[in-house]
Design an enzyme around this catalytic site. Structure first.
Site, PDB file in Angstrom:
ATOM      1  N   ASP B  94      74.012-105.307 117.095  1.00 13.35           N
ATOM      2  CA  ASP B  94      72.968-104.468 116.500  1.00 13.35           C
ATOM      3  C   ASP B  94      71.812-104.373 117.493  1.00 13.35           C
ATOM      4  O   ASP B  94      70.797-105.054 117.377  1.00 13.35           O
ATOM      5  CB  ASP B  94      72.505-105.024 115.162  1.00 13.35           C
ATOM      6  CG  ASP B  94      71.704-103.985 114.386  1.00 13.35           C
ATOM      7  OD1 ASP B  94      71.446-102.890 114.948  1.00 13.35           O
ATOM      8  OD2 ASP B  94      71.342-104.255 113.241  1.00 13.35           O
ATOM      9  N   LEU B 204      64.291-103.656 103.024  1.00 13.79           N
ATOM     10  CA  LEU B 204      62.940-103.104 103.013  1.00 13.79           C
ATOM     11  C   LEU B 204      62.214-103.864 101.896  1.00 13.79           C
ATOM     12  O   LEU B 204      62.729-103.946 100.785  1.00 13.79           O
ATOM     13  CB  LEU B 204      63.020-101.613 102.706  1.00 13.79           C
ATOM     14  CG  LEU B 204      61.761-100.748 102.767  1.00 13.79           C
ATOM     15  CD1 LEU B 204      62.190 -99.283 102.892  1.00 13.79           C
ATOM     16  CD2 LEU B 204      60.885-100.897 101.573  1.00 13.79           C
ATOM     17  N   GLU B 205      61.077-104.447 102.210  1.00 11.91           N
ATOM     18  CA  GLU B 205      60.351-105.209 101.179  1.00 11.91           C
ATOM     19  C   GLU B 205      58.940-104.689 100.987  1.00 11.91           C
ATOM     20  O   GLU B 205      58.223-104.410 101.955  1.00 11.91           O
ATOM     21  CB  GLU B 205      60.285-106.703 101.552  1.00 11.91           C
ATOM     22  CG  GLU B 205      61.473-107.491 101.072  1.00 11.91           C
ATOM     23  CD  GLU B 205      61.303-109.008 101.190  1.00 11.91           C
ATOM     24  OE1 GLU B 205      62.276-109.716 100.876  1.00 11.91           O
ATOM     25  OE2 GLU B 205      60.227-109.492 101.579  1.00 11.91           O
ATOM     26  N   PRO B 372      60.426-111.963 109.525  1.00 16.06           N
ATOM     27  CA  PRO B 372      60.813-111.849 108.123  1.00 16.06           C
ATOM     28  C   PRO B 372      61.486-113.122 107.630  1.00 16.06           C
ATOM     29  O   PRO B 372      62.214-113.767 108.392  1.00 16.06           O
ATOM     30  CB  PRO B 372      61.816-110.693 108.133  1.00 16.06           C
ATOM     31  CG  PRO B 372      62.396-110.699 109.503  1.00 16.06           C
ATOM     32  CD  PRO B 372      61.347-111.246 110.424  1.00 16.06           C
ATOM     33  N   SER B 379      57.314-113.948 104.418  1.00 16.02           N
ATOM     34  CA  SER B 379      57.437-113.433 105.784  1.00 16.02           C
ATOM     35  C   SER B 379      56.115-113.730 106.483  1.00 16.02           C
ATOM     36  O   SER B 379      55.094-113.930 105.818  1.00 16.02           O
ATOM     37  CB  SER B 379      57.691-111.925 105.788  1.00 16.02           C
ATOM     38  OG  SER B 379      58.944-111.639 105.209  1.00 16.02           O
ATOM     39  N   HIS B 398      62.801-115.212 115.338  1.00 22.56           N
ATOM     40  CA  HIS B 398      62.921-113.851 114.787  1.00 22.56           C
ATOM     41  C   HIS B 398      63.071-113.823 113.274  1.00 22.56           C
ATOM     42  O   HIS B 398      63.103-112.753 112.677  1.00 22.56           O
ATOM     43  CB  HIS B 398      64.081-113.111 115.439  1.00 22.56           C
ATOM     44  CG  HIS B 398      65.423-113.377 114.812  1.00 22.56           C
ATOM     45  ND1 HIS B 398      65.938-114.633 114.614  1.00 22.56           N
ATOM     46  CD2 HIS B 398      66.375-112.525 114.331  1.00 22.56           C
ATOM     47  CE1 HIS B 398      67.132-114.550 114.059  1.00 22.56           C
ATOM     48  NE2 HIS B 398      67.425-113.286 113.873  1.00 22.56           N
ATOM     49  N   GLY B 399      63.216-114.986 112.656  1.00 24.13           N
ATOM     50  CA  GLY B 399      63.400-114.983 111.201  1.00 24.13           C
ATOM     51  C   GLY B 399      63.713-116.380 110.721  1.00 24.13           C
ATOM     52  O   GLY B 399      63.371-117.361 111.393  1.00 24.13           O
ATOM     53  N   GLY B 401      66.949-117.513 109.956  1.00 27.13           N
ATOM     54  CA  GLY B 401      68.196-117.982 110.576  1.00 27.13           C
ATOM     55  C   GLY B 401      69.153-118.516 109.526  1.00 27.13           C
ATOM     56  O   GLY B 401      68.783-119.347 108.702  1.00 27.13           O
TER      57      GLY B 401
END
Lengths: 136, 475
Positions: B94, B204-205, B372, B379, B398-399, B401
């Site tokens: 991605d 989407l939040e 996020p 987040s 990045h998040g 995990g």
């Protein structure tokens, strides 16, 4: 003998495949992919057809190419390759005809691609076997 | 702790250079996280990545790292531009999967009674779900412009404001894109997916800014406590997946041609200056532009949904882009006077105050870093530090995990129960499938707060704000 099973992976899904012949091995790979999509029992009028001819230097490359070919059909042409006839198969060549119904039901998950990670095609108890990690 | 991992300090663990490794590995984690990291074969994947020709200093893993394929998720590897390689497996399928934060002038409290209506409007406007196409069809010529102009294409087409580009890295366009390097198949796979969310961990939040840790920096980012914001997580969709698949296939041959030996074929690569390396870089940058266009078009849909759902004017809405980060990308950057190709796979660029690549409006404080959490949890917005520039090529987590497989998550959580639990927390959920919802259950992820704390305590980033969800749209 089912010919395929799903193997847990933290982020993705492993697909273990086996087959007594190369034909059976590649057919089971396709059946396993449909299982990952949650579309094993999909039925309907034929809406798409593809003649697949692949050549690759190793069975591992051939397996990845084959699965990625079917992923393209599902995700881009939007039909499910439920009916597969393998016409010729070996460690470096595959000729098959794929056909199936339009993709109109919801799939269980999106499959991005087949990966080469830790992939090895080998012979175990008289069966061709491999575990391929699918990126989800 | 096995012989493979050596503790340096409370937040740093070294994987010593052994065998064919060209550099050591460096894991940012708490001691508590290490057994899982080892058990999950992350250490092995770091070791494998350290075999990539031209890799410098160390292969890094952020606290949210987990088992991937090729390089682990949460991994960072930088290659010397002249001596090094580029590896699609160290970027991921991605391409430019990323996060975008959109602010508003609204207080969350003021719209709480209308959250359901707002979620319905978002659900109706933003296509989500497995392989779903959206309302836009991008023809061949138009696709070339999407791939070379990114979010700029979207704004030129009327999907958003010029201001959105000012708050974006490189004004919403990744340089070096070569649309001709993107196969016909990849373009076909992406032809109807601009402006779509996708499935899996994409979401989407609708969120409320619960706490602003640094009001000064928060104000520069346009954030205040109690504010209504929207966080978006999606990427380059089928087009990016196909670019990676196509390129990996080419790289399998390139490895032999350039005499490269690797322990994992998923890391297949080519020298940056080779035809194969240049073609991948051009196609990857083009896919990243597709992702930027996708997130920009969705931003426009979000604005429209708010105006419809709340019957409000653009002026009262005050909706603008805070920032857009890509956490799966290889970029040409300068670090310590060296030109490097920094591969980040599940890691976020975090350039600090004063860096020339930070948009002018944020240059005084550093770029916003968007992290996020798992669905239904917090987040964070962070800001990078000078230490991250010297230690991690300006990279952080990045998040949250993942920590649990999808089948495990399905065994432990039912989609119905999770939906009930989220609703009980006051979170409105719109989803295409309960199975997908359960696979992304918060229990399947690490605690994002712990991940962020490790980054902060290691000195790689500082917390600016924390948001909690009010509504989730999930494919």
């Amino acid at each position: 003998m089912e010919g395929f099973s799903l193997v847990p992976h933290t982020a993705d899904i492993g697909l273990a495949i086996s087959g007594a012949t190369w034909e059976e091995f590649f057919l089971n790979a396709a059946r396993g992919l449909l299982e990952v999509y949650g579309a094993s029992s999909a039925t309907g009028d034929s809406a798409g057809r593809a003649a697949v001819v692949l050549e690759a230097p190793t069975p591992e490359d051939l397996l990845v190419d084959w699965i990625n070919e079917l992923i393209f059909v599902v995700s881009s042409e939007r039909w499910l390759p439920t009916d597969i006839r393998v016409k010729e198969a070996g460690p470096s060549v595959l000729r098959a005809q794929a056909e199936g119904p339009r993709l109109d039901a919801r799939l269980a998950r999106e499959v991005k691609a087949a990966t080469y990670h830790g992939l090895r095609v080998g012979k175990k108890s008289g069966l061709w076997t491999a575990t391929v990690i699918l990126d989800i | 702790m096995s012989h493979r991992v050596r503790k340096i300090d409370a937040w740093r663990f070294e994987i010593p250079k052994t065998g064919g490794m060209l550099v050591p590995g460096l894991v940012y984690a708490s001691e508590r996280m290490i057994p899982k990291i080892e058990q999950e074969r992350v250490a092995e994947q770091i070791e494998n990545s350290a075999h990539l020709p031209g890799v410098v200093d160390a292969v890094l893993a952020m606290p949210d790292c987990h088992w991937g394929y090729g390089m682990p998720i949460g991994g960072v590897a930088a290659m010397d531009v002249d001596q090094g390689v580029i590896s699609p497996g160290a970027v991921g399928y991605d391409i430019s999967c990323g996060v975008r934060l959109v602010r508003s002038d609204l207080k969350a409290e003021a719209v709480k009674a209308r959250v359901e209506k707002l979620m319905d409007a978002l659900d109706a406007r933003v296509a989500s779900g497995v392989g779903k196409g959206g309302p836009l069809r991008v023809g061949k010529d138009e696709m070339g412009r999407v791939l070379s102009r990114g979010a700029r294409w979207a704004v030129e087409k009327g999907f958003g404001d010029r201001e959105d580009l000012e708050a974006a890295e490189e004004e919403g366009r990744v340089p070096g894109a070569d649309p001709d390097a993107v196969s016909r198949r990849a373009q076909e796979r992406g032809s109807d997916q601009v402006g779509t969310l996708g499935s899996g961990n994409h979401f989407l939040e609708l969120q409320e800014v619960e706490e602003v840790f640094d009001p000064g920096i928060g104000a520069v980012f346009g954030l205040f406590p109690g504010q209504l914001v929207v966080l978006l997580h999606t990427g380059s969709r089928g087009l990016g997946y196909q670019v990676c698949s196509d390129s990996l296939s080419v790289m399998q041959g390139a490895v032999g041609r350039y005499g490269i030996r690797l322990p994992d074929r998923q890391l297949a690569c080519a020298p940056l200056g080779s035809p194969e390396g240049r073609a991948y870089f051009g196609a990857m940058a083009a896919a990243a532009n597709y992702a930027l266009a996708n997130r920009q078009v969705i931003t426009h849909f979000i604005r429209e949904s708010f105006m419809r759902g709340l019957d409000i004017s653009p002026r009262d809405l005050g909706m603008r882009l805070v920032y857009d980060v890509s956490h799966n990308l290889a970029r040409m950057e300068t670090h310590g006077g060296r030109r490097l190709c920094v591969h980040r796979k599940g890691a976020t660029r975090a350039f600090p105050a004063g860096h020339p690549d930070v948009p002018a409006m944020y240059r005084g404080v550093g770029q916003p870093v968007l992290v996020p959490g798992s669905m239904g949890t917090f987040s964070y917005v962070l800001v990078g530090t000078g230490l991250a520039m010297t230690e991690t090529f300006g990279s952080v987590c990045h998040g949250a995990g993942r920590t649990m497989s999808r089948s495990q998550a399905l065994k432990q959580t039912s989609g119905h129960q999770l939906l009930k639990d989220l609703n009980a927390k006051g979170i409105a959920v719109r989803t295409e499938g309960l199975r997908g919802l359960a696979e992304e259950a918060p229990a399947a992820y690490k605690d994002v707060s712990e991940v962020v704390d490790v980054c902060e305590r290691a000195g790689l980033a500082r917390k600016v704000a924390r948001m909690k969800p009010l509504g989730v749209l999930k494919g």
